[in-house]
Design an enzyme around this catalytic site. Structure first.
Site, PDB file in Angstrom:
ATOM      1  N   CYS A  85      -2.695  -1.895   1.708  1.00 51.46           N
ATOM      2  CA  CYS A  85      -1.735  -2.625   2.531  1.00 51.46           C
ATOM      3  C   CYS A  85      -0.827  -3.444   1.621  1.00 51.46           C
ATOM      4  CB  CYS A  85      -2.475  -3.535   3.513  1.00 51.46           C
ATOM      5  SG  CYS A  85      -1.391  -4.452   4.606  1.00 51.46           S
ATOM      6  N   HIS A 126      -3.125   1.561  11.737  1.00 55.28           N
ATOM      7  CA  HIS A 126      -3.111   0.461  10.771  1.00 55.28           C
ATOM      8  C   HIS A 126      -2.143  -0.630  11.229  1.00 55.28           C
ATOM      9  CE1 HIS A 126      -3.354  -1.114   6.535  1.00 55.28           C
ATOM     10  NE2 HIS A 126      -2.199  -1.652   6.904  1.00 55.28           N
ATOM     11  N   GLU A 127      -0.962  -0.237  11.675  1.00 56.58           N
ATOM     12  CA  GLU A 127       0.043  -1.217  12.084  1.00 56.58           C
ATOM     13  C   GLU A 127      -0.338  -1.916  13.387  1.00 56.58           C
ATOM     14  OE1 GLU A 127       1.679  -1.909   9.646  1.00 56.58           O
ATOM     15  OE2 GLU A 127       1.496  -0.018   8.590  1.00 56.58           O
ATOM     16  N   HIS A 130      -2.597  -4.653  12.655  1.00 58.73           N
ATOM     17  CA  HIS A 130      -1.857  -5.861  12.262  1.00 58.73           C
ATOM     18  C   HIS A 130      -1.468  -6.675  13.497  1.00 58.73           C
ATOM     19  CE1 HIS A 130      -1.151  -5.974   7.939  1.00 58.73           C
ATOM     20  NE2 HIS A 130      -0.922  -4.681   7.928  1.00 58.73           N
TER      21      HIS A 130
END
Length: 136
Positions: A85, A126-127, A130
């Site tokens: 990341c 993954h985003e 976040h």
């Protein structure tokens, strides 16, 4: 505008608030910042540029796509991955899904649904992590 990458883990750990039409300029900054880091980054969430809103931008098979308020509504094919990341040092393990169906809003804030698989699905997961304040 290319923005500085946020590395403050306490900020990155916060759950993002809903995006609105007032956040369209944030999406453009996210795209500009992602393009500036294209050699080392394939996706970004708004909190990575210091804005705690549910907005992600990512490489979708060669072109950038933005999603406002994305939610995974269906998933299948679990597997273990290792990811890096831009906001965090090192490589970390993550459980991912090979196929995901995402509900999101486009830049006109129209609700859309789309299924993604493979690498693109992994980037989106993954985003969205976040957006949930999950540190990878």
């Amino acid at each position: 505008m290319v923005r500085e990458i946020m590395r403050d883990e306490s900020f990155l750990s916060q759950k993002a608030g809903p995006a609105t039409q007032d956040d369209l300029s944030v999406a453009q900054d996210l795209l500009d910042t992602l393009a500036a880091h294209k050699e080392s980054c394939v996706g970004m969430a708004a909190n990575m540029i210091g804005v705690n809103k549910r907005i992600i931008a990512f490489d979708s098979e060669g072109s950038y796509m933005v999603m406002f308020n994305p939610e995974i509504i269906k998933k299948s094919g679990p597997y273990e991955a290792e990811e890096g990341c831009l906001s965090l040092a090192g490589i970390r393990k993550a459980r991912r899904w090979n196929s995901i169906k995402v509900q999101y809003q486009n830049e006109k804030f129209q609700t859309r649904f789309k299924t993604f698989t493979g690498w693109t699905a992994q980037i989106i997961q993954h985003e969205i992590d976040h957006c949930e304040g999950v540190l990878i």
